[in-house]
Design an enzyme around this catalytic site. Structure first.
Site: not given
Ligand code: PMM
Length: 290
Positions: A231, A266
């Protein structure tokens, strides 16, 4: 300070359960989108998404998170049908091809319902019920665990909402109210996971502070999921660079999250993080002996 990590058990709709707290679980990310900031476009073809999920499982993922709509700031909201057309073929195939539980990253009740029917066993709502509160009843009806992630505003305007006098206290308070809304809609409290929403409606400084003060979320007495992977807040420490060059920075944030009490992390790159969480878990284990 290494803070105690409580143990929790989540029940999955297929009768299995997930033990949280003894060791950190790794959630591998598969974004079936053309425009996610870190892996957009890589897995839009369902067969590539399925292969990516299988590779994440082989690398040591404990969970796979499949999403069909980008959550990057300013991304367009997708109609549920379009989102379903992206994720359902992938979930159908994964039901036969991976053993680890699969979660659906969506804030839409209809997408969650159809994803659970297709074999997903957990719901990951980045709006913590704010965009489509009916998603709580879908999770409740299926018996699937529900992740409530903190954010504010809508995607397009979320940085306007990044005003906090005390980011850890406010995020904890807003997550507590989401937990109450979920239980009022019939979700068992024991099935709820909370997530501070790193980078969502938070500036980089606020995100770093929130991560450093992660133990504040312990007041909620629920397992904590943390998603720092690649991020942009990492750029405050690293300088501007593309997401693909934020992997070591991610590893540092993951190690900090584990030491500070995260139960699930994650990440996009599971293989290197298997070692990162093993070492951080060992530090936790040894420190608890003293
Ligand atoms: N970050 C993203 C998308 N979904 N879900 C949870 N629970 N926590 C997060 O920090 C989160 C998420 C954005 O990242 P991505 O686009 O790489 O999936």
């Amino acid at each position: 300070m290494v803070v105690p990590r409580r143990r929790y058990t989540l029940s999955l709709p297929d009768g299995r359960s997930l033990e949280l707290g003894a060791r950190t679980l790794l959630m591998g990310i598969v974004n079936v989108t053309p425009d996610s900031f870190a892996d957009g476009g890589a897995f839009l073809d369902p067969s590539r998404a399925v292969a990516a999920a299988e590779a994440l499982e082989a690398a040591g993922a404990d969970l796979i998170d499949v999403g069909g709509e980008s959550t990057r700031p300013g991304a367009e909201a997708l109609p549920a049908d379009v989102e379903c057309a992206r994720v359902l073929p992938v979930l159908d195939a994964l039901a036969r091809r991976v053993r680890v539980p699969v979660s659906i990253d969506t804030y839409k009740a209809e997408v969650a319902r159809r994803a659970l029917d297709a074999g997903a066993s957990m719901v990951n709502d980045v709006s913590a019920l704010r965009y489509d509160p009916a998603i709580a009843r879908v999770a409740a009806g299926s018996g699937a665990p529900l992740v409530l992630m903190h954010s504010r505003g809508r995607s397009r305007a979320m940085y306007r909402e990044a005003r906090y006098a005390d980011v850890a206290a406010e995020v904890t308070r807003e997550l507590a109210s989401a937990v109450r809304a979920a239980t009022a809609a019939g979700v068992a409290r024991t099935q709820i996971v909370v997530d501070p929403g790193l980078g969502f409606a938070k500036r980089a400084e606020q995100t770093l502070e929130l991560l450093g003060r992660l133990p504040a979320l312990g007041a909620l007495d629920r397992p904590v999921l943390v998603g720092p992977s690649r991020k942009s807040f990492l750029s405050l420490a690293l300088g501007e660079r593309p997401p693909s060059e934020r992997e070591w920075g991610t590893a540092s944030a993951v190690a900090a999250a584990v030491i500070l009490g995260a139960h699930i992390v994650r990440v996009h790159a599971v293989a290197p993080h298997v070692d990162v969480v093993r070492v951080a878990d060992s530090i936790r284990a040894q420190a608890a002996l003293q």
